[in-house]
Every structure is written in structure tokens, then in C-alpha cells.
Scaffold this motif. Structure first.
Motif, PDB file in Angstrom:
ATOM      1  N   ASP A 142       0.864  -1.181   0.000  1.00  0.00           N
ATOM      2  CA  ASP A 142       0.000   0.000   0.000  1.00  0.00           C
ATOM      3  C   ASP A 142       0.902   1.232   0.000  1.00  0.00           C
ATOM      4  N   THR A 143       0.630   2.189  -0.862  1.00  0.00           N
ATOM      5  CA  THR A 143       1.411   3.420  -0.922  1.00  0.00           C
ATOM      6  C   THR A 143       0.516   4.570  -0.491  1.00  0.00           C
ATOM      7  N   LEU A 144       1.001   5.338   0.491  1.00  0.00           N
ATOM      8  CA  LEU A 144       0.204   6.396   1.105  1.00  0.00           C
ATOM      9  C   LEU A 144       0.958   7.714   1.095  1.00  0.00           C
ATOM     10  N   ILE A 145       0.203   8.772   1.095  1.00  0.00           N
ATOM     11  CA  ILE A 145       0.720  10.104   1.412  1.00  0.00           C
ATOM     12  C   ILE A 145      -0.199  10.649   2.494  1.00  0.00           C
ATOM     13  N   TYR A 146       0.388  11.218   3.538  1.00  0.00           N
ATOM     14  CA  TYR A 146      -0.388  11.820   4.613  1.00  0.00           C
ATOM     15  C   TYR A 146      -0.258  13.325   4.573  1.00  0.00           C
ATOM     16  N   LYS A 147      -1.305  13.984   4.995  1.00  0.00           N
ATOM     17  CA  LYS A 147      -1.275  15.424   5.260  1.00  0.00           C
ATOM     18  C   LYS A 147      -1.510  15.574   6.758  1.00  0.00           C
ATOM     19  N   PHE A 148      -0.706  16.421   7.394  1.00  0.00           N
ATOM     20  CA  PHE A 148      -0.783  16.641   8.828  1.00  0.00           C
ATOM     21  C   PHE A 148      -0.984  18.123   9.114  1.00  0.00           C
ATOM     22  N   TYR A 149      -1.832  18.434  10.081  1.00  0.00           N
ATOM     23  CA  TYR A 149      -1.975  19.804  10.558  1.00  0.00           C
ATOM     24  C   TYR A 149      -2.533  19.769  11.975  1.00  0.00           C
ATOM     25  N   ALA A 150      -2.533  20.910  12.622  1.00  0.00           N
ATOM     26  CA  ALA A 150      -3.051  21.024  13.985  1.00  0.00           C
ATOM     27  C   ALA A 150      -4.068  22.158  14.044  1.00  0.00           C
ATOM     28  N   ILE A 151      -5.015  22.021  14.969  1.00  0.00           N
ATOM     29  CA  ILE A 151      -6.057  23.033  15.175  1.00  0.00           C
ATOM     30  C   ILE A 151      -6.061  23.409  16.650  1.00  0.00           C
ATOM     31  N   THR A 152      -6.020  24.708  16.935  1.00  0.00           N
ATOM     32  CA  THR A 152      -6.068  25.166  18.326  1.00  0.00           C
ATOM     33  C   THR A 152      -7.497  25.081  18.844  1.00  0.00           C
ATOM     34  N   THR A 153      -7.658  25.276  20.133  1.00  0.00           N
ATOM     35  CA  THR A 153      -8.995  25.296  20.727  1.00  0.00           C
ATOM     36  C   THR A 153      -9.798  26.501  20.228  1.00  0.00           C
ATOM     37  N   ASN A 154      -9.112  27.514  19.665  1.00  0.00           N
ATOM     38  CA  ASN A 154      -9.784  28.690  19.075  1.00  0.00           C
ATOM     39  C   ASN A 154     -10.037  28.511  17.577  1.00  0.00           C
ATOM     40  N   ASN A 155      -9.820  27.298  17.059  1.00  0.00           N
ATOM     41  CA  ASN A 155      -9.997  26.956  15.643  1.00  0.00           C
ATOM     42  C   ASN A 155      -8.991  27.625  14.709  1.00  0.00           C
ATOM     43  N   ASP A 156      -7.833  28.042  15.223  1.00  0.00           N
ATOM     44  CA  ASP A 156      -6.750  28.493  14.352  1.00  0.00           C
ATOM     45  C   ASP A 156      -6.038  27.252  13.835  1.00  0.00           C
ATOM     46  N   THR A 157      -5.721  27.233  12.549  1.00  0.00           N
ATOM     47  CA  THR A 157      -5.108  26.075  11.931  1.00  0.00           C
ATOM     48  C   THR A 157      -3.632  26.335  11.656  1.00  0.00           C
ATOM     49  N   SER A 158      -2.814  25.342  11.911  1.00  0.00           N
ATOM     50  CA  SER A 158      -1.387  25.448  11.613  1.00  0.00           C
ATOM     51  C   SER A 158      -1.167  25.280  10.113  1.00  0.00           C
ATOM     52  N   ASN A 159       0.078  25.341   9.715  1.00  0.00           N
ATOM     53  CA  ASN A 159       0.447  24.990   8.349  1.00  0.00           C
ATOM     54  C   ASN A 159       0.163  23.495   8.130  1.00  0.00           C
ATOM     55  N   THR A 160       0.067  23.091   6.880  1.00  0.00           N
ATOM     56  CA  THR A 160      -0.158  21.685   6.545  1.00  0.00           C
ATOM     57  C   THR A 160       1.142  21.093   6.035  1.00  0.00           C
ATOM     58  N   ILE A 161       1.489  19.929   6.571  1.00  0.00           N
ATOM     59  CA  ILE A 161       2.688  19.203   6.165  1.00  0.00           C
ATOM     60  C   ILE A 161       2.248  18.018   5.309  1.00  0.00           C
ATOM     61  N   THR A 162       2.861  17.840   4.159  1.00  0.00           N
ATOM     62  CA  THR A 162       2.598  16.677   3.314  1.00  0.00           C
ATOM     63  C   THR A 162       3.783  15.722   3.454  1.00  0.00           C
ATOM     64  N   SER A 163       3.476  14.463   3.762  1.00  0.00           N
ATOM     65  CA  SER A 163       4.533  13.475   3.946  1.00  0.00           C
ATOM     66  C   SER A 163       5.101  13.043   2.596  1.00  0.00           C
ATOM     67  N   PRO A 164       6.294  12.474   2.634  1.00  0.00           N
ATOM     68  CA  PRO A 164       6.758  11.783   1.433  1.00  0.00           C
ATOM     69  C   PRO A 164       5.925  10.503   1.268  1.00  0.00           C
ATOM     70  N   GLN A 165       6.093   9.792   0.163  1.00  0.00           N
ATOM     71  CA  GLN A 165       5.373   8.533  -0.020  1.00  0.00           C
ATOM     72  C   GLN A 165       5.794   7.535   1.048  1.00  0.00           C
ATOM     73  N   ILE A 166       4.804   6.847   1.600  1.00  0.00           N
ATOM     74  CA  ILE A 166       5.034   5.836   2.619  1.00  0.00           C
ATOM     75  C   ILE A 166       4.527   4.511   2.050  1.00  0.00           C
ATOM     76  N   VAL A 167       5.386   3.492   2.059  1.00  0.00           N
ATOM     77  CA  VAL A 167       5.029   2.192   1.526  1.00  0.00           C
ATOM     78  C   VAL A 167       4.777   1.243   2.698  1.00  0.00           C
ATOM     79  N   ILE A 168       3.586   0.615   2.688  1.00  0.00           N
ATOM     80  CA  ILE A 168       3.227  -0.375   3.679  1.00  0.00           C
ATOM     81  C   ILE A 168       3.424  -1.736   3.024  1.00  0.00           C
ATOM     82  N   LEU A 169       4.314  -2.549   3.579  1.00  0.00           N
ATOM     83  CA  LEU A 169       4.610  -3.860   3.001  1.00  0.00           C
ATOM     84  C   LEU A 169       3.605  -4.885   3.539  1.00  0.00           C
ATOM     85  N   ASN A 170       2.903  -5.524   2.649  1.00  0.00           N
ATOM     86  CA  ASN A 170       1.942  -6.565   3.012  1.00  0.00           C
ATOM     87  C   ASN A 170       2.437  -7.900   2.481  1.00  0.00           C
ATOM     88  N   PRO A 171       2.429  -8.931   3.333  1.00  0.00           N
ATOM     89  CA  PRO A 171       2.969 -10.248   2.907  1.00  0.00           C
ATOM     90  C   PRO A 171       2.081 -10.913   1.864  1.00  0.00           C
TER      91      PRO A 171
END
Length: 150
Positions: free
Chosen positions: A121-150
Motif C-alpha cells: 500500500d502506498t500512502l501520502i499523509y497530510k498533517f496539521y493542527a487546530i487550536t482550541t480557538n480553531n486556528d489552523t497550523s500549516n499543513t505538512i505533506t509526507s513523502p510517499q510511505i510504503v506499507i509492506l503486506n505479505p
């Protein structure tokens, strides 16, 4: 004379709004991806380490990870292993402005396929944070992540 006055008022208002927007954007929390494992074995976990800055208002906020599968051969629609959007409450860290955040997801039950397809499985994740006041941080995009399945 009135048009000159209007121009000065417009420029002043633009300058004030620009300073106000600049100040609020500087106070938004910021994420930086420090490390992430890009190959995850069948019985392993994806682990990501983030640095937080401007994070005073992130205590009790949310950290969000969004999964996007980018496989050449798509998984069947019936395969629903794991969540595509994974919100996690950030613990209270007493208003500290900086810190580290470790995020981990095991391949079993969150990342890998549920059927007996035996496909990686090949994935890309996007990560961000939200404050209790609903302010949003920058968004980080991951490099490709490979999940090895037998």
C-alpha cells in the motif's frame, strides 16, 4: 481633493489590515516534520516526529492526519481498514510555545489492507493542527510511505 483623501484612507486601511493579518499569521502554530519512516513492515508502525513552534494555544487542540492512498492498482471499495481522517487530541502541555509531537499508527488495523490481496500500500499523509480557538497550523505533506503486506 476628495479623491486624494480617499486614496490616503484606502492606503492606510490596507496597511492596517496588512499589519493585523501579518501579526495573526505569525501567532499561528507551526508544524515541522522532523522524521518519518517511509517503509513500514507488515507488523510495524508508521512513526512521525514533529517540532511545534508558536504552539501556546495548541494544548487540548487537535492534531489531524489525513490518509491518501496512491496505489496504481486501487484497493476494492469494500476495503475500509483504518480511518482516512485521524484526529487526535493534543494533551495539555501547560502553554509551552515549543515542543515535539510523536505520531504513530500500526500497520495492522490502520494502514494495511484488510483482505488477502497481498499488495503493498502506498500512502501520502497530510498533517496539521487546530487550536482550541480553531486556528489552523500549516499543513505538512509526507513523502510517499510504503506499507509492506505479505
Amino acid at each position: 481633493m476628495k479623491s486624494g483623501h480617499l486614496l490616503v484612507c484606502t492606503l492606510s486601511l490596507t496597511l492596517i489590515v496588512g499589519i493585523g493579518c501579518g501579526k495573526s499569521s505569525n501567532s499561528k502554530p507551526k508544524l515541522a516534520l522532523e522524521s518519518i519512516n517511509q517503509v513500514v513492515g507488515h507488523d510495524d508502525s508508521m512513526r512521525a516526529m514533529f517540532k511545534l513552534s508558536n504552539a501556546r494555544n495548541l494544548s487540548n487542540g487537535l492534531f489531524v492526519a489525513i490518509r491518501n492512498r496512491i496505489n496504481q492498482v486501487p484497493f476494492p471499495v469494500t476495503d475500509s481498514v483504518g480511518l482516512d481522517t485521524f484526529p487526535v487530541q493534543i494533551p495539555n502541555f501547560n502553554g509551552s510555545a515549543t515542543g515535539e509531537l510523536r505520531f504513530a499508527l500500526p500497520s495492522q488495523g490502520f494502514l494495511s489492507e484488510s483482505g488477502n490481496l497481498h499488495m503493498n500500500d502506498t500512502l501520502i499523509y497530510k498533517f496539521y493542527a487546530i487550536t482550541t480557538n480553531n486556528d489552523t497550523s500549516n499543513t505538512i505533506t509526507s513523502p510517499q510511505i510504503v506499507i509492506l503486506n505479505p
